[in-house]
Write an enzyme that holds these catalytic residues in place. Sequence first.
Site, PDB file in Angstrom:
ATOM      1  CB  THR A  58     -12.033  41.440 -17.116  1.00  0.00           C
ATOM      2  OG1 THR A  58     -11.689  42.752 -17.565  1.00  0.00           O
ATOM      3  CG2 THR A  58     -13.246  40.950 -17.890  1.00  0.00           C
ATOM      4  CE  LYS A  86      -2.779  17.464 -22.708  1.00  0.00           C
ATOM      5  NZ  LYS A  86      -3.773  16.542 -22.138  1.00  0.00           N
ATOM      6  CG  HIS A 135     -13.466  44.663 -22.832  1.00  0.00           C
ATOM      7  ND1 HIS A 135     -14.271  43.868 -22.048  1.00  0.00           N
ATOM      8  CD2 HIS A 135     -12.321  44.856 -22.123  1.00  0.00           C
ATOM      9  CE1 HIS A 135     -13.631  43.599 -20.910  1.00  0.00           C
ATOM     10  NE2 HIS A 135     -12.446  44.187 -20.937  1.00  0.00           N
TER      11      HIS A 135
HETATM   12  C1  NCD Z   1      -8.561  46.375 -20.697  1.00  0.00           C
HETATM   13  C2  NCD Z   1      -8.543  45.231 -21.679  1.00  0.00           C
HETATM   14  O1  NCD Z   1      -8.203  44.100 -21.317  1.00  0.00           O
HETATM   15  O2  NCD Z   1      -8.910  45.499 -22.815  1.00  0.00           O
HETATM   16  N1  NCD Z   1      -8.513  45.983 -19.367  1.00  0.00           N
HETATM   17  C3  NCD Z   1      -9.689  45.669 -18.725  1.00  0.00           C
HETATM   18  O3  NCD Z   1     -10.397  44.789 -19.124  1.00  0.00           O
HETATM   19  N2  NCD Z   1     -10.014  46.419 -17.673  1.00  0.00           N
HETATM   20  C4  NCD Z   1      -7.622  47.470 -21.028  1.00  0.00           C
HETATM   21  C5  NCD Z   1      -6.155  47.173 -21.136  1.00  0.00           C
HETATM   22  O4  NCD Z   1      -5.697  46.041 -20.973  1.00  0.00           O
HETATM   23  O5  NCD Z   1      -5.417  48.125 -21.396  1.00  0.00           O
END
Ligand code: NCD
Length: 312
Positions: A58, A86, A135
């Site tokens: 990401t 902090k 997300h």
């Molecule tokens: C995911 C997340 O961070 O939610 N990863 C991502 O962004 N590709 C999935 C995960 O961490 O399992």
Amino acid sequence: MSLHGRDVVSIRDLSREEIVGVLDAARRMIPLAEGSRRSPVLAGKIVAMAFFEPSTRTRLSFESAVQRLGGGCLTIADAGGTSLRKGESLYDTIRMLSSYADAIVLRHPNEGAARLAARASDRPVLNAGDGAGQHPTQTLLDLATIRERFGTLAGLKVVLLGDLKYGRTVHSLAYALAEFGSEIIISSPEGLRLPEEHRDDLKRRGAKVREEPSIDRAIREADVLYVTRIQKERFPDESEYRAVAGSYRIDARLLSAAKPKMIVMHPLPRAGEIAPEVDATPHAAYFRQAFLAVPVRMALLAAVLGPARRGG
Ligand code: NCD
């Protein structure tokens, strides 16, 4: 409505038309994401990457997207190196960042953190994952992957497999699939079922959702098999995690019953849920999915931060 200057905290912040607009633009960004063409759309812009939880794809795909479009990044890759240690509040950190950058990409372990940040910031905030919440930019690239393979987002059978309790990627994706009229088949170990609130909300929106506890049967029906990692870091105690650890694993034998065009997706990182042997099958779509993160995030950043469109 234009995406210019907007926050993206939840996938529900975007209309169907806006999502399709980002996906269309992402397709045009592919040569730029590959580095074979250049664009100065974000020249002079600075994007802050505020990552208070681990991330590989990401953060790096966002940074790649900004830089491919001629912009610059300010990066917090580890909360340990910041004043949060902090005792500084997230609110203060975000207010300050919004005076250093033109937009903020935030990942945080607390659900709701991105909404709070959006209130604290007068610059656009893009949620890169808030705890077990949402997300949305992952959902955009998931949709781009499905659309690239099938040419549509409607009428497909999408199996969401694994940790549907804590997995924020599936919480976001399920809403988008419902919006576009695909069927959602949920399959998870008993302790990791999709929370009632999500299920009820999806049903209220008229989504086609049903449960299929048998992985074999789910695979036979699927057009898309979306596999997730058990979100170990979100379990309140270790014994609860141990009870479900290793409870599913997709391998070539299981896939032998799949439709020929079925694709296996995974937001990655994988931690044993997909056997490496699957990589060599025509079903594996997860590395393409990881690549599409760049053109999709380019398209979103260009829409949010690029020159405002007339009439848009
Ligand atoms: C995911 C997340 O961070 O939610 N990863 C991502 O962004 N590709 C999935 C995960 O961490 O399992």
